[in-house]
Design a protein around this motif. Structure first.
Motif, mmCIF file in Angstrom:
data_model
loop_
_atom_site.group_PDB
_atom_site.id
_atom_site.type_symbol
_atom_site.label_atom_id
_atom_site.label_comp_id
_atom_site.label_asym_id
_atom_site.label_seq_id
_atom_site.Cartn_x
_atom_site.Cartn_y
_atom_site.Cartn_z
ATOM 1 N N HIS A 148 51.876 67.461 66.181
ATOM 2 C CA HIS A 148 51.553 66.466 65.152
ATOM 3 C C HIS A 148 51.989 65.068 65.576
ATOM 4 N N LYS A 199 49.093 63.141 66.778
ATOM 5 C CA LYS A 199 48.269 62.534 65.727
ATOM 6 C C LYS A 199 48.861 61.209 65.291
ATOM 7 N N LEU A 208 54.007 65.005 58.712
ATOM 8 C CA LEU A 208 55.021 65.487 59.653
ATOM 9 C C LEU A 208 56.308 65.864 58.924
#
Length: 467
Positions: A271, A274, A402
């Motif tokens: 993540h 991202k 997150l």
């Protein structure tokens, strides 16, 4: 000639000093590699070990040189890939050698050649799969190399199994020494490096946005030109534009690492990619914004620019503060929503004001073509700032996601402080009579206000009357 050599030596010394000062971990890593190589050299220096492994001890030295990397994750990745690839290739090579022996002396080279072709071609093709390429490419490469060496050398070398056992043992020992030294002695974690790198990149974007308003909306006759080297925030954001390859490798290496610090074994490292991608999108907008800080763009502020100054400054400042709040929350590993949402809402409110200002400003000067052309740069800056707010919002959502996946600490909103229960003694003058001094104490009890109704407050005073 001597002076030139002296100057070159001084330049090299200064570069070495700067390299060590920029990241002292580089010096520690160099020492760790030296320690690991010294330990594996005992396969040659210490006679009992040399008698047991012989010339195969050189493979331990080669293993240390090849797999010892800067971070723990990279060392684990290459070490485990090398160990697994070596064991699989060795076992398969022994099996193929056994089958080749069954085919007789004439058929043995043909069988070995066929198996080498099939396995090498298949393993090489598997390296094109993205998943294998990302995590196991080095292991597949070692597999091909080891299998080919075992198959070819087994055809000519006597005591083939003894040689294979010695090589495998020294490779495993060399890899184990690398991993132990990397983890035990001042470890450099790829996951922690990735975490801190993302935080640093977000802070770089925040610093630019907080300083942009003062750089763009200035009066040229009052503006004092300052060199860009004295304003590093104008260039720091460019690091974010080129961060993709580093983040990809760090995220890949972090998956191999054991639990360390606040990062668990199944921490959502993927993540972070991202978040890094959204941060780069914001950096691209800033790159377009930075074009308008060039000297030929910073002319005498027009009336239209003065109209946009307040909302644009607010957008830039509040967006920067929101990004800093996100970076702080990531650093403390807490929920970012309470801290960043306030600044993000203020930026959105300023966006609405800016849109209204743009409509009114363009309406007033739409009848003059020359004025309309003059406002295009300022209108472009306003449009980019609006896009930046959207990028900041996307980044806030990514960091919040997150925090949920990584189970960051929840920050509960502050509760309003209530009056506490206490005892109040009335003030009595020294010359009052005794009866006044013996008055009972007044106890005031304040209960929590329910339904926002002040009439629910009850104040009790002993010895029993109510007011």
């Amino acid at each position: 000639m001597g002076i030139q050599l002296k100057n070159k030596a001084m330049d090299v010394a200064m570069k070495i000093k700067k390299l060590g000062q920029d990241d002292p971990r580089r010096i520690i890593h160099s020492i760790k590699v030296g320690v690991a190589l010294t330990l594996v050299s005992l396969f040659y220096y210490w006679k009992p070990l040399y008698d047991g492994f012989g010339a195969s001890g050189i493979w331990a030295v080669i293993t240390v040189v090849v797999i010892f990397e800067f971070t723990v994750g990279a060392t684990l990745s290459k070490g485990l890939n090398r160990g697994l690839g070596t064991m699989l290739a060795g076992a398969l090579g022994v099996g193929v050698d056994y089958l080749a022996n069954l085919s007789g002396q004439k058929g043995e080279p043909f069988v070995l050649g066929i198996f080498v072709f099939l396995i090498a071609a298949s393993a090489t093709f598997s390296r094109f799969f993205p998943g294998i390429k990302a995590r196991y490419d080095y292991g597949v490469l070692i597999f091909i190399l080891t299998f080919s060496m075992v198959s070819v050398s087994g055809y000519r070398v006597d005591e083939f199994l003894t040689m294979a056992h010695q090589r495998l043992a020294t490779i495993l020992v060399g890899g184990a020494i690398c991993i132990i030294v990397s983890i035990v002695v001042c470890p450099v974690w790829a996951g922690e490096t990735l975490h801190n790198s993302i935080i640093s990149n977000i802070n770089k974007l925040a610093n630019y946005l907080e300083g942009f308003g003062g750089e763009y909306f200035h009066c040229s006759d009052e503006h004092v030109t300052i060199p860009e080297k004295d304003k590093p925030f104008l260039q720091e954001y460019k690091v974010v534009l080129n961060s993709k390859s580093t983040e990809d490798s760090m995220a890949n290496f972090a998956r191999w690492e054991p639990r360390h610090g606040n990062f668990g074994f199944r921490h959502p490292w993927k993540h972070y990619l991202k978040i890094g991608s959204v941060a780069r999108q914001c950096a691209y907008h800033i790159e377009a914004l930075n074009f308008h800080l060039s000297p030929h763009q910073l002319q005498e502020p027009s009336q239209f620019r003065r109209m946009l100054e307040v909302p644009c400054k607010t957008i830039s400042s509040e967006s920067g503060k929101a990004l800093k709040a996100l970076a702080t929350a990531m650093k403390k590993m807490t929920d970012p929503s309470p801290s960043s949402q306030l600044h993000l809402n203020a930026a959105k409110s300023a966006v609405n004001d800016l849109k209204n200002t743009l409509k009114s400003g363009t309406t007033q000067i739409s009848d003059d073509i020359s004025n309309l052309l003059a406002i295009i740069p300022d209108a472009t800056v306003a449009s980019i700032l609006i896009d930046i707010v959207k990028s900041v919002e996307d980044l806030s959502e990514a960091v919040a996601e997150l925090s949920l996946k990584a189970k960051f600490k929840r920050v509960s909103p502050e509760k309003p402080q209530l009056l506490h229960k206490g005892t109040i003694k009335p003030f009595v003058e020294e010359d009052d009579n005794v009866e006044a001094q013996q008055q009972p104490h007044v106890v005031i009890t304040v209960k929590e206000i329910e339904n926002n109704n002040d009439e629910d407050l009850r104040v009790n005073k002993k010895p029993g009357f109510l007011f």
